[in-house]
Design an enzyme around this catalytic site. Sequence first.
Site, PDB file in Angstrom:
ATOM      1  N   HIS A  40       0.834  -1.205   0.000  1.00  0.00           N
ATOM      2  CA  HIS A  40       0.000   0.000   0.000  1.00  0.00           C
ATOM      3  C   HIS A  40       0.869   1.256   0.000  1.00  0.00           C
ATOM      4  CE1 HIS A  40      -3.206   2.790   1.405  1.00  0.00           C
ATOM      5  NE2 HIS A  40      -2.223   3.307   2.128  1.00  0.00           N
ATOM      6  N   GLU A  41       1.907   1.265   0.842  1.00  0.00           N
ATOM      7  CA  GLU A  41       2.797   2.427   0.897  1.00  0.00           C
ATOM      8  C   GLU A  41       3.586   2.581  -0.405  1.00  0.00           C
ATOM      9  OE1 GLU A  41       2.593   4.522   3.230  1.00  0.00           O
ATOM     10  OE2 GLU A  41       1.339   3.340   4.561  1.00  0.00           O
TER      11      GLU A  41
ATOM     12  N   GLU B 262      -5.744   7.142  -0.925  1.00  0.00           N
ATOM     13  CA  GLU B 262      -5.722   5.916  -0.139  1.00  0.00           C
ATOM     14  C   GLU B 262      -6.404   4.777  -0.889  1.00  0.00           C
ATOM     15  OE1 GLU B 262      -4.075   5.407   2.655  1.00  0.00           O
ATOM     16  OE2 GLU B 262      -3.368   7.473   2.502  1.00  0.00           O
TER      17      GLU B 262
ATOM     18  N   HIS C  20       1.594   4.402  -2.954  1.00  0.00           N
ATOM     19  CA  HIS C  20       1.634   5.866  -2.876  1.00  0.00           C
ATOM     20  C   HIS C  20       2.802   6.417  -3.686  1.00  0.00           C
ATOM     21  CE1 HIS C  20      -1.620   6.669  -0.154  1.00  0.00           C
ATOM     22  NE2 HIS C  20      -1.124   5.920   0.821  1.00  0.00           N
TER      23      HIS C  20
END
Length: 257
Positions: A120-121, A198, A124
């Site tokens: 997930h990071e 997100e 980004h």
Amino acid sequence: GVLLALVVWFYTWAGTYFWLYAWGAVTLFSVFMAMFYSQLIVPLFNKQTPLQEGALRDKIQAFAGKVGFKLDNIYVIDGSKRSTKANAYFTGLGPKKRVVLYDTLIDELTEEEIVAVLAHEVGHYKKRHTLRSMVVSVIQMGVLFWLFSLCVNNAALSEALGGDRAYFQLGLIAFAILYSPVNLILGVGMNVWSRSNEYEADAFAARYYEGGYLVSGLKKISVKSLSNLTPHPLYEYIYYSHPSLLKRIDAIKRIHE
């Protein structure tokens, strides 16, 4: 305090266009902190140690290699000394970037769930959310300093607060009062954008790793952080920078339908 003193010095030295110098100084400070926060500030309060060789490190590096994300610096921080929350974050820019895992995250999540949270990071970064957020922040800071320059040089605002001419201190107070509602409106817009980011990062993790592991990992993190699963929609819209857990889970599940 140091930055405010610098702004005051720019005001006495540069006059009307002090806000340009202040904007530049704060921008340089922000970029510096983004690059070196983990190396300079965090060690003052927490201990960071490189993640030991083993299955977890191998899985993280394998995923990073799969998505073309160069990652050499992986650290574990003793977050449990102050909190039970499980967390992980990226910091730095370019070759200075590093991933930091809280020891609570390693204790509470499985290796696959940890990789999913890191995916997930990484999402980004791959979606350029971090860079875009910094650019928007710099622009927003420039507008803020320009508006401040209008207030600090406005004699009417200082007189309204009891002064007999334009004063820097009274202009600062007037600006803080007048900017509060503007900041609230801008904050709503930034939160809407942040929630969109997100969802995109969740989608990246679900597509390139495994959505099921991300869901189970987010559930465990939510328990530790005592998250509200059903916030009021209006409150969430105004104040939440992240979507509520149930909405994130629904969005992740729809990717695999």
